[in-house]
Write a protein that holds these residues in place. Structure first.
Motif, PDB file in Angstrom:
ATOM      1  N   ASP A 156       1.175  -1.065  -0.269  1.00 10.22           N
ATOM      2  CA  ASP A 156      -0.082  -0.247   0.111  1.00 10.22           C
ATOM      3  C   ASP A 156       0.915   1.135   0.196  1.00 10.22           C
ATOM      4  OD1 ASP A 156      -2.170  -1.303   0.366  1.00 10.22           O
ATOM      5  OD2 ASP A 156      -2.006  -1.577   2.032  1.00 10.22           O
TER       6      ASP A 156
ATOM      7  N   LEU B 100      -3.857   0.932  -3.602  1.00 10.56           N
ATOM      8  CA  LEU B 100      -4.043  -0.512  -2.235  1.00 10.56           C
ATOM      9  C   LEU B 100      -3.752  -1.303  -3.131  1.00 10.56           C
ATOM     10  CD1 LEU B 100      -6.921   1.285  -0.735  1.00 10.56           C
ATOM     11  CD2 LEU B 100      -4.375   1.944  -0.075  1.00 10.56           C
TER      12      LEU B 100
ATOM     13  N   ILE C 250      -6.066   0.240   6.229  1.00 14.84           N
ATOM     14  CA  ILE C 250      -4.660   1.835   5.772  1.00 14.84           C
ATOM     15  C   ILE C 250      -4.748   3.179   6.523  1.00 14.84           C
ATOM     16  CG2 ILE C 250      -3.655   2.446   3.710  1.00 14.84           C
ATOM     17  CD1 ILE C 250      -6.224  -0.173   3.316  1.00 14.84           C
TER      18      ILE C 250
END
Length: 827
Positions: free
Chosen positions: A283, A307, A554
Motif C-alpha cells: 500500500d 492499495l 490502511i
C-alpha cells in the motif's frame, strides 16, 4: 505576460488588415504530400524522439517532434498522432533555432484564433489540439525552406500493474477509423474522410496513409525511444513483445531501456513489461501540498492511494454465466488480426462451464447472430459455434453500434449478469457514442479484447470501465491461450467486488473514480482526491471476496506540506475531466456537449494547464516574421499499423485514387466517396456507412440474422425473427425427418424408407417467442417431455416423437427447433 498579450493583439490586428486588403486567411489545402508529381512527395516530420522517466507507478514522458522543410517554399505541417489514453498533457514548447517558446493553454477557439493570426502575420507558431483523449493534432506554421522546428510535448500518467508486473506503453500511430453516418457535411480538415452527421470531426482523425494514395511510399519519419526506470524495488526481468530492446542495468532496481534499433518505423505501439521482486506491491499513499502562505489553485492538498489487491481465494460456488462473444470481422481485422482473435475466441469457447449459456455475434458492415438466444454450452452447440467461427474472415465496415446493441440489449433483465466478450481493434470514429451506449446497460459487463499492434485503447478501456468489466490487449505476437485463461479466471471468480472506502472522517473531497471498479485480477486500487487541512487516520477498504465480506485497514497521513509529487495535481485534474466527460459522451461526440460539462472541463484545463477536448496549447515565436506569403499546408502521412491489411481497409490499390477528394472539392465529389462495393467504396474498415435492408441466411442449420442500418434503430426487435413458415423453424436435419415421416403416411409405397419411425423420440432444443405456463402447456399437449428448463432463457430442452415434429413447429410460440446433444441431422 503583458508583452505576450500585446503581441497576440498585434497579430490579430495584422490578420484583420490582411483580410481587409483582399487577402483572406489561408484555408485547408488539398492532400498533395503523397502526389505523383515528384515535387511535393516529402514528409515535413523528420523524426520523433521519446524519453520516459518512470518512478514507481508514475511515468513522465517527453515527446519531441522535429519538423523540417526541404522544399523551396515555406510550409505549414499538420500531423495527427496518438498519445496514451491515460495521459495528462501539461506542457508544450516550440523551439526555433536557439529560441524556445513555452506554449500557453487557451480555450480551443481562442488558441485557434491566435495561431491563425500568427500564421497570417508570418510568425512561426505551433498549435496542439485534442481530438480524442488518445488522438491529437499538431500544426506548425511558417517553416521556412531548409529550416528545422522542434515541438516538445510533455505528459504524465500512471503505469499499469498486474500480477507482479508493470507495463509502460507508448502508441506510435493512429489506425484508420471507420466513419459511420449517412450525411456528408463537408470537411473541416485534411483527413481522407468527410465529416458526417455521426462523426462531425471525421476529417480531423483520418490522416493520409502512406502507401495508400501512392504505392510503395512510407511516411518518411522514424521514432527513437528511451526509458529511464527506477522501480524502487528489485527488477527481475524486462520484455517487449512489440520491439527488440536493450536494457542497461544501473542498479538492482533501476535501468535504462532503449530500442535495439536506434530508430524504428512508427507503425505499432511500444510495449514494455517488467517484473518486480516478490510479485506483490505494498500500500502506498502519495501526497502533494504547497506550504502554507503560498496561495495558488494547487495549494489544496492532493493525494493518490495505491492499495494492494487481496490474495485470490478459490470459490466453490460457480454461478452460471450468460456469455456473449462478439467478434469484429471488418476489413481492418483482415489477415493476422482476425486469425489472432479467432484463436483467442476458440480457446475461450472451449473453456466454458457446462452450466453456462452463450451466443456468438460477428459484425462488420452487418451484424450476424448465431443462435436466436444464448444456448447451453453443450458439445453440439460449441461445435456449431466453432464451425461458424472458422468461416469468418475480415471484410466490410466496422458498424460497431449495431453489435453493441445486439449484445447488450437483453442485459436489462435482473435475472442474471450478462458477460460480453468483445474482440476488436476499435478502429471507429464514433468512440464516445459507443461508450455512451454501453453506459445505458448497467446489467452487462464488457470484457474487451484489443486485437492488434496499435488498437484504439481509449475505446476499449472505457467500454470495460463503464460496464465494470476488464480490458485485455492481445498483440499479434502474444499468447492467445494465456489471454483466454485470464478471461475465464476473471469471469468465474472475481477477486474483489462491491468495493468502497470508509474514510473515517478524514477531510477529503473530489475523489475519483467516483465508483470503484470491481477487481478481476491482481491489480491495485488507485484512488485520487483532494484534502484541505492536514490530518491522519485509518481508512478501511471494503468489498466482497468469494462471497464473504472483506475489510482491510490502511493508515493514511495527509501532511501540512509536501513539495514532492507535484504531478498529482495534474493527475487528479485529469481524473476529474474523465468523470465530467462520462456525463455526456454522446454530446461531446456530436460537438454539442452540455454547457455545464463543457465549461467545467474547460476551466479545469485552464486552471491546471492541461490539454482537454476544449483547451489547446499554442506557442508563437514573435521575434521573427517570415516572408513569402501564406504557407503551403502539408499533411503528414502516417503508416498503416503493422498487421493491418491496406486492401482490407481501403480496397484494392487500383480503386484507391477514386476514393479521395481534395479538401476544396464540391459536395458532389464528397458524396461520390460514399460506399458501394469493396474497400472504402464498400463501407469497409475506414469508409462511411450505408443503409440496406435486412436479410437472413442459414448457417450450420441456423437462421443467422443480419442487422442493417434501417433496422438497427428499432430497438425492440434486434434478435433473430421467428421464421414465417413452419419448415423454416426446423433444423434441416429435423425437417428431413418430419418430411420423411409425412411422406410415409401419405404414400404407402414409401413405408419403411425412413431411418426412424413416427414413434421414435428425439431430444431437441426449442426456442420460444415467450416462455409462460400457457406456452409450456401447448408443448406438453403434443407429448413434449421437458428435460431442462433454463430460467434465464426462452429455451426448453426435451423429447418429442418424430410424428409430432411438424405439429410442434407449427405452434405460434415456437421460433426454432434444433437437435440436442448428438442427434443426427443426416437422415
Amino acid at each position: 505576460m503583458r508583452r505576450t498579450l500585446l503581441a497576440h493583439l498585434l497579430i490579430l490586428l495584422a490578420l484583420t488588415a490582411s483580410a481587409l486588403a483582399g487577402n483572406p486567411p489561408v484555408t485547408e489545402g488539398s492532400l498533395r504530400i503523397m502526389g505523383k508529381d515528384g515535387v511535393t512527395g516529402f514528409c515535413p516530420l523528420k523524426h520523433t524522439d521519446v524519453k520516459a522517466e518512470i518512478s514507481g507507478f508514475l511515468a513522465r514522458v517527453e515527446v519531441t517532434q522535429e519538423f523540417w522543410n526541404p522544399s523551396k517554399e515555406k510550409i505549414e505541417a499538420v500531423y495527427v498522432f496518438p498519445l496514451s489514453q491515460r495521459s495528462a498533457v501539461d506542457d508544450m514548447t516550440l523551439e526555433v533555432g536557439d529560441r524556445t517558446v513555452r506554449g500557453i493553454i487557451k480555450r480551443r477557439e481562442e488558441a485557434q484564433a491566435i495561431y491563425e493570426a500568427a500564421r497570417a502575420a508570418g510568425h512561426v507558431a505551433a498549435l496542439l489540439d485534442q481530438e480524442r483523449p488518445n488522438i491529437f493534432t499538431q500544426s506548425v506554421a511558417n517553416i521556412m525552406p531548409g529550416e528545422t522546428v522542434k515541438v516538445t510535448i510533455r505528459y504524465v500518467e500512471f503505469l499499469k500493474y498486474e500480477d507482479g508486473a508493470y507495463e509502460f506503453s507508448f502508441p506510435m500511430v493512429v489506425g484508420p477509423r471507420y466513419i459511420p453516418g449517412s450525411v456528408a457535411i463537408g470537411k473541416q480538415s485534411g483527413g481522407w474522410a468527410p465529416d458526417t452527421d455521426k462523426v462531425p470531426d471525421a476529417s480531423r482523425i483520418t490522416p493520409p496513409v502512406a502507401g495508400v494514395q501512392t504505392p510503395e511510399t512510407r511516411a518518411g519519419h522514424d521514432v527513437s525511444l528511451e526509458v529511464t526506470l527506477d522501480a524502487g524495488v528489485p527488477i527481475q526481468d524486462f520484455r517487449s513483445t512489440s520491439h527488440a530492446i536493450l536494457a542497461d542495468r544501473t542498479s538492482a532496481s533501476s535501468a535504462v531501456v532503449r530500442l535495439k534499433q536506434q530508430a524504428v518505423i512508427p507503425n505499432k505501439d511500444f510495449i514494455l513489461r517488467y517484473d518486480v521482486s516478490g510479485g506483490r506491491i505494498e500500500d502506498a499513499v502519495l501526497t502533494h501540498k504547497t506550504p502554507a502562505g503560498k496561495t495558488s489553485l494547487r495549494s489544496t492538498g492532493f493525494f493518490t492511494l495505491i492499495l494492494q489487491p487481496p490474495d485470490r481465494i478459490p470459490e466453490s460456488d460457480i454461478t452460471p454465466k450468460e456469455i456473449v462473444f462478439v467478434l469484429d470481422t471488418s476489413g481492418s481485422m483482415s489477415g493476422f488480426p482476425i486469425e489472432k482473435a479467432k484463436e483467442a475466441m476458440k480457446l475461450a469457447l472451449e473453456g466454458l462451464h457446462p452450466s453456462d449459456t452463450f451466443n456468438l455475434i460477428t459484425f462488420a458492415g452487418d451484424t450476424q447472430i448465431l443462435f436466436p438466444e444464448p444456448v447451453p454450452a453443450t458439445p453440439r452447440n460449441l461445435a456449431l459455434a466453432q464451425e461458424f467461427l472458422a468461416g469468418r474472415s475480415g471484410s466490410g465496415g466496422t458498424e460497431m453500434m449495431k453489435a453493441i446493441r445486439a449484445a447488450l440489449e437483453p442485459s436489462d433483465s435482473q435475472e442474471h449478469v450478462r458477460v460480453v466478450c468483445f474482440m476488436t481493434d476499435g478502429y471507429v470514429g464514433n468512440d464516445m457514442e459507443i461508450v455512451a451506449e454501453v453506459q445505458k446497460h448497467p446489467n452487462a459487463r464488457v470484457f474487451s479484447f484489443g486485437i492488434g499492434q496499435s488498437v484504439n485503447r481509449f475505446l476499449l478501456d472505457k467500454m470495460a470501465e463503464v460496464s465494470r468489466g476488464e480490458v485485455e490487449y492481445v498483440g499479434l505476437n502474444d499468447d492467445g491461450s494465456a489471454a483466454a485463461r485470464r478471461f475465464h479466471e476473471r469471469v468465474r471468480t472475481p477477486l474483489l467486488t462491491d468495493l468502497s472506502i470508509d474514510w473515517n472522517g478524514l477531510p477529503v473531497a473530489d475523489i475519483y473514480p467516483a465508483r470503484l471498479p470491481d477487481l478481476f485480477s491482481a491489480k491495485p486500487v488507485i484512488v485520487t482526491g483532494r484534502y484541505g487541512v492536514p490530518a491522519s487516520g485509518i481508512i478501511r477498504l471494503k468489498g466482497r471476496r468469494a462471497g464473504e465480506d472483506f475489510v482491510r485497514e490502511i493508515k493514511v497521513n495527509l501532511p501540512a506540506s509536501e513539495a514532492r509529487h507535484d504531478v498529482l495535481a495534474s493527475l487528479w485534474a485529469r481524473q476529474k475531466i474523465d468523470d465530467l466527460m462520462a456525463r455526456d459522451y454522446a454530446g461531446i461526440q456530436q460537438g454539442v456537449a452540455r454547457k455545464d460539462v463543457k465549461e467545467a472541463i474547460t476551466q479545469l484545463g485552464l486552471d491546471f494547464h492541461l490539454m482537454t477536448q476544449f483547451t489547446s496549447f499554442v506557442a508563437v515565436e514573435e521575434m521573427t516574421v517570415t516572408e513569402g506569403g501564406q504557407p503551403r499546408i502539408i499533411q503528414v502521412p502516417v503508416e498503416m499499423p503493422e498487421g493491418v491489411s491496406p486492401e482490407g481497409v481501403f480496397g484494392k490499390a487500383g480503386e484507391m485514387q477514386a476514393q479521395y477528394a481534395p479538401a476544396s472539392a464540391p459536395m458532389s465529389a464528397v458524396k461520390a466517396m460514399r460506399p458501394s462495393a469493396g474497400g472504402i467504396a464498400s463501407g469497409s474498415g475506414a469508409g462511411v456507412g450505408s443503409g440496406a435492408v435486412s436479410t437472413s441466411q442459414p448457417v450450420n442449420g441456423h437462421m443467422v440474422r443480419e442487422l442493417k442500418d434501417e433496422e438497427v434503430d428499432r430497438r425492440a426487435d434486434i434478435r433473430v425473427h421467428r421464421p414465417a413458415t413452419w419448415e423454416a423453424r426446423l433444423d434441416p436435419g429435423l425437417l428431413r425427418m418430419a418430411n420423411c415421416y409425412e411422406a410415409e403416411v401419405t404414400q404407402p409405397t414409401r413405408r419403411g424408407q425412413c431411418k426412424l419411425t413416427g414413434e421414435s423420440k428425439l431430444e431437441v432444443e426449442v426456442w420460444l417467442s415467450e416462455k409462460s405456463d400457457a406456452s409450456l402447456a401447448k408443448l406438453r399437449s403434443l407429448g413434449f417431455e421437458v428435460k431442462l428448463d433454463p430460467k434465464t432463457s426462452k429455451l426448453i430442452i426435451g423429447r418429442v416423437t418424430v410424428a409430432r415434429l411438424a405439429q410442434l413447429a407449427r405452434l405460434d410460440v415456437v421460433r426454432y427447433i434444433a437437435p440436442h446433444k448428438s442427434e443426427s441431422a443426416a437422415n
